[in-house]
Write an enzyme that holds these catalytic residues in place. Structure first.
Site, mmCIF file in Angstrom:
data_model
loop_
_atom_site.group_PDB
_atom_site.id
_atom_site.type_symbol
_atom_site.label_atom_id
_atom_site.label_comp_id
_atom_site.label_asym_id
_atom_site.label_seq_id
_atom_site.Cartn_x
_atom_site.Cartn_y
_atom_site.Cartn_z
ATOM 1 N N ARG A 178 1.607 1.091 21.612
ATOM 2 C CA ARG A 178 0.875 0.869 20.364
ATOM 3 C C ARG A 178 1.257 1.970 19.384
ATOM 4 N NH1 ARG A 178 0.314 -3.577 21.920
ATOM 5 N NH2 ARG A 178 -1.609 -4.648 22.516
ATOM 6 N N HIS A 206 7.564 -5.156 16.474
ATOM 7 C CA HIS A 206 6.736 -5.563 17.633
ATOM 8 C C HIS A 206 7.331 -6.819 18.288
ATOM 9 C CE1 HIS A 206 2.334 -5.052 19.190
ATOM 10 N NE2 HIS A 206 3.095 -5.594 20.130
#
Ligand code: OXD
Length: 299
Positions: A214, A262
């Site tokens: 993250r 991502h």
């Protein structure tokens, strides 16, 4: 059992189709901004990526929340009633994809591939051959993702050491002994900002960071400083604190930092649907759903 789909930014339609293909009886509704309290009052199950602000507090009948991802921090909001179990997807295919992405970035870095881009543009056949790299890699977080990353990196010749907060091993010493640090940690209050100026100072000169976990694990301004100063050789960041990354984010333009949006690996709607429906059947029978996270721990 009425299930609310909160899959944004992924389109809910893919999930509806994949779930109905194996469970035509599943009663699904997609979240809309103007969804009413009366509609939310009927919801017993949530399948999603994140709770829009305030929604978790408007679900009086909620019995189960299931993440469409491995990481659950965006569903683990304070308003989620404490008795509601929270499950996640456990996908070895996704873990393998993540491991391939990390191996690609690690090999590209240690094999010096970027150094051949300018010579090719100039049509210069300039050789800098090397033998096999045996670089030392620290994999932070040894869950499904970190375990797959460690195995693949080991198989292609890296000297890998895994680390997790639970082992209690000192992180500083490992950072100081690693040429590459891979972040595969869950995001919790304890790991938020764990890779900061202090951590970068402990890493050896010329070392490299790969983050597939993250964005919030990294203090991005500290990373930019560590790379611009030349202390770190660079970083590959598949995740960023602000996603989607705004056009004026300073991370875009730091030489040595590779940004990807991502994409390292994602579970397919079919995999998510299969795991979700298996959990839904448990909840319908009054049994505990599988793949629950420990809510106190955050993963
Ligand atoms: C995940 C992700 O947590 O895709 O599964 O980021």
């Amino acid at each position: 059992m009425k299930t609310l789909l909160l899959t944004d930014p992924l389109p809910a339609g893919h999930f509806t189709k994949a779930i109905h293909a194996i469970a035509p009886d599943a009663d699904l509704i997609e979240y809309r901004r103007d969804i009413t309290d009366a509609e939310l009052a009927e919801v017993e199950v949530v399948l999603g990526w994140r709770f829009p602000a305030g929604v978790a507090a408007r679900l009086p009948k909620l019995k189960w929340a299931c993440s469409i991802a491995a990481g659950v921090e965006k569903l683990l909001v304070p308003e989620l009633a404490p008795h509601v179990p929270l499950s996640r997807i456990v996908d070895t295919e996704q873990a393998e994809g993540i491991a391939q992405f990390v191996a690609l970035m690690a090999l590209r870095h240690v094999r010096g591939l970027e150094a051949y881009e300018a010579p090719q543009r100039e049509r210069a056949w300039t050789r800098k051959p090397m033998a096999a790299s045996r670089s030392r890699v620290a994999v932070l977080g040894m869950g499904t993702m970190g375990g797959a990353v460690a195995r693949l990196l080991g198989a292609v010749g890296f000297a890998v050491t895994g680390w997790s907060r639970r082992t209690g091993a000192p992180l500083e010493a490992l950072l100081a002994a690693s040429d590459i640090v891979v972040c595969a940690l869950p995001l919790t209050p304890e790991t938020d900002g764990i890779l900061d100026a202090r951590a970068f100072a402990q890493m050896p000169p010329g070392s490299y960071l790969i983050n597939i976990a993250r964005g919030a694990h990294v203090v991005e301004s500290d990373l930019i400083e560590a790379v611009r100063s030349g202390h770190l050789a660079g970083a590959a960041l598949d995740v960023q604190r602000h996603e989607p990354m705004p056009a004026d984010d300073p991370l875009w333009a730091v030489p040595g930092i590779t940004i990807t949006p991502h994409i390292a690996a994602q579970s397919s709607p079919q995999t998510i649907a299969a795991q979700f429906v298996a959990g839904l059947r448990c909840v319908q029978r009054g049994e505990p759903p599988p793949q629950q996270v420990d809510r106190a721990r955050g993963y």
